[in-house]
Design a protein around this motif. Sequence first.
Motif, short mmCIF file in Angstrom:
data_model
loop_
_atom_site.label_atom_id
_atom_site.label_comp_id
_atom_site.label_asym_id
_atom_site.label_seq_id
_atom_site.Cartn_x
_atom_site.Cartn_y
_atom_site.Cartn_z
N LYS A 282 0.84 -1.19 0.00
CA LYS A 282 0.00 0.00 0.00
C LYS A 282 0.88 1.24 0.00
O LYS A 282 1.92 1.28 0.65
CB LYS A 282 -0.90 0.02 1.24
CG LYS A 282 -1.90 -1.12 1.30
CD LYS A 282 -2.75 -1.02 2.56
CE LYS A 282 -3.73 -2.17 2.67
NZ LYS A 282 -4.56 -2.10 3.89
N ALA A 283 0.45 2.26 -0.74
CA ALA A 283 1.17 3.53 -0.72
C ALA A 283 0.87 4.23 0.60
O ALA A 283 -0.23 4.13 1.13
CB ALA A 283 0.74 4.40 -1.89
N VAL B 194 -0.06 7.01 3.42
CA VAL B 194 -1.03 8.11 3.47
C VAL B 194 -0.27 9.42 3.58
O VAL B 194 0.57 9.60 4.48
CB VAL B 194 -1.97 7.94 4.68
CG1 VAL B 194 -2.93 9.13 4.77
CG2 VAL B 194 -2.74 6.63 4.57
N THR B 195 -0.53 10.34 2.67
CA THR B 195 0.17 11.62 2.68
C THR B 195 -0.45 12.59 3.69
O THR B 195 0.23 13.50 4.18
CB THR B 195 0.16 12.27 1.29
OG1 THR B 195 -1.20 12.37 0.82
CG2 THR B 195 0.96 11.42 0.31
N LEU C 21 -2.38 13.48 -7.15
CA LEU C 21 -3.05 12.67 -6.14
C LEU C 21 -3.25 13.43 -4.83
O LEU C 21 -4.31 13.33 -4.20
CB LEU C 21 -2.24 11.39 -5.87
CG LEU C 21 -2.00 10.48 -7.07
CD1 LEU C 21 -1.17 9.28 -6.66
CD2 LEU C 21 -3.31 10.03 -7.69
N ASN C 22 -2.23 14.16 -4.40
CA ASN C 22 -2.34 14.88 -3.14
C ASN C 22 -3.41 15.95 -3.19
O ASN C 22 -4.18 16.14 -2.23
CB ASN C 22 -0.99 15.51 -2.77
CG ASN C 22 0.09 14.46 -2.54
OD1 ASN C 22 -0.20 13.32 -2.21
ND2 ASN C 22 1.34 14.85 -2.72
N ARG D 113 -5.32 3.85 -6.73
CA ARG D 113 -3.94 4.20 -7.05
C ARG D 113 -3.03 3.94 -5.86
O ARG D 113 -1.87 3.59 -6.02
CB ARG D 113 -3.84 5.68 -7.45
CG ARG D 113 -4.62 6.10 -8.68
CD ARG D 113 -4.14 5.51 -9.99
NE ARG D 113 -4.46 4.13 -10.19
CZ ARG D 113 -5.67 3.67 -10.52
NH1 ARG D 113 -6.68 4.49 -10.65
NH2 ARG D 113 -5.86 2.39 -10.70
N HIS D 114 -3.54 4.11 -4.65
CA HIS D 114 -2.73 3.88 -3.45
C HIS D 114 -2.88 2.45 -2.91
O HIS D 114 -2.22 2.08 -1.95
CB HIS D 114 -3.14 4.86 -2.34
CG HIS D 114 -2.75 6.28 -2.61
ND1 HIS D 114 -3.54 7.14 -3.35
CD2 HIS D 114 -1.66 7.00 -2.24
CE1 HIS D 114 -2.94 8.33 -3.42
NE2 HIS D 114 -1.81 8.27 -2.76
N TRP E 170 -5.50 1.28 -1.36
CA TRP E 170 -6.26 1.28 -0.11
C TRP E 170 -7.57 0.54 -0.42
O TRP E 170 -8.60 1.14 -0.72
CB TRP E 170 -6.54 2.71 0.34
CG TRP E 170 -5.30 3.53 0.56
CD1 TRP E 170 -4.06 3.09 0.89
CD2 TRP E 170 -5.20 4.97 0.47
NE1 TRP E 170 -3.19 4.15 1.01
CE2 TRP E 170 -3.85 5.32 0.77
CE3 TRP E 170 -6.11 5.99 0.19
CZ2 TRP E 170 -3.40 6.63 0.77
CZ3 TRP E 170 -5.67 7.30 0.20
CH2 TRP E 170 -4.34 7.62 0.50
N GLN F 71 3.45 11.88 -9.60
CA GLN F 71 2.82 11.35 -8.39
C GLN F 71 2.28 9.94 -8.63
O GLN F 71 2.34 9.08 -7.75
CB GLN F 71 1.71 12.28 -7.92
CG GLN F 71 2.23 13.60 -7.35
CD GLN F 71 1.14 14.43 -6.71
OE1 GLN F 71 0.20 13.89 -6.09
NE2 GLN F 71 1.21 15.74 -6.85
N VAL G 22 3.74 5.88 -6.94
CA VAL G 22 2.98 4.88 -6.19
C VAL G 22 2.57 3.68 -7.03
O VAL G 22 2.09 2.68 -6.49
CB VAL G 22 1.71 5.50 -5.56
CG1 VAL G 22 2.08 6.65 -4.64
CG2 VAL G 22 0.73 5.97 -6.62
#
Length: 399
Positions: free
Chosen positions: A82-83, A85-86, A130-131, A173-174, A176, A362, A366
Amino acid sequence: MEATHRTEGDLMAHEERTPGPGRNVAVLRKEHGLSQVQLARRSGVSLSMLSKIEIGDRALTQGMAAAIAAGMGITLDEVLGKAPVTSEDNLKALRAAMRRFDLAGEPPRSLMELETDLTKLTDHRFNTDLNDVLELLPGVLSRAQNHAHDTQTPDAWATVADVYSTVYWVAARHRWLDLCELASLKQMLAAERATPLVGIVAARDNAGMFLNNGDFAGGLGVIEQAISKAESTLTGEDRAFGLGVLHLRGLTLAGRLRDKTAADQHIAKAEQYAAEFSADIIKHEMHFGPQNTAVHIISTSGDLRRHSKALQVSQELQRQDIKLPATRVGPMHLDTSRARLALGDRDGALDSLEQAWEVAPQLAKVHPTSQELFRVMVSMHKRSNPRLNKIAKRVKISI
């Protein structure tokens, strides 16, 4: 600098500094007390291939990752990783907004403001920011839901479904996956109150949830049901668009299953419907037309090990004036890199990987394919490579 020979210990240390899904396989296998022979037998992946994946001589594809995950009895996201969490605050706010799906709140004071925010959200999504997407989502989703409860119009609920499609996209994409599943459920509930095409797009994302979990056969089942519904409920341009996006999802799922017959059938249908459009169009945050169909064919050709075909379609597409957003162009470059690497063109593979980073940084950071391509190229280059070092600095890892 002359090439240096690396011992097994050097290679292991090297791999620890350049993580990726393939590296995760070795770590997880050992945690589960399995030998390479045992895991190869359980997953149906050859021992030679498994060994190459673990040491970084071959890139782990998501199809093989699903088989390996099944062999260890774990989820696909555990293998792919998993990427991080920003922003925990943005994610908590998003989950809070999703919980209030059935609760009417204060409607937005200005529909123009809501429409402006929706445009910003779409722009950030298509640019793979993404952010920024994650920062905007909680407020936009809350206002869209409150507006839908206030007006109860199909168009308003279509907007809610579209925003949930973006929630699904950023979560996928992440990797989750719990958030993917929740977003897909809410998207389908909103689509029930909107127009038929919105329901078809929701079904496409629902099949994507199966894809993300490695249940490719289940995803194909969802697609077949949705195709039958689309054929009986949609007309005109909506019919070609809806069936087109479903067949694009179908060819991806069939490719991951290595089902060449089913993949070719979906490819033929997607091309048939794409031919009805002179250029790609956008409906409900989805693109469909000749160019996006080509992008999907490139990816699926790689899954089917038709690497020459993937490269041919990619080269033909890049000779055109590509009108697609970064969400599609970035993955196209990644899949082109994968094809070139499989065909032994390491320099060309690095060219395409750099293009992916340039177009969608971005996303490239990931994306599991990007991570794997980078890991394998680092392993293959026996000498320092300034271009790889540049990417490493962006990823913030040491090589």
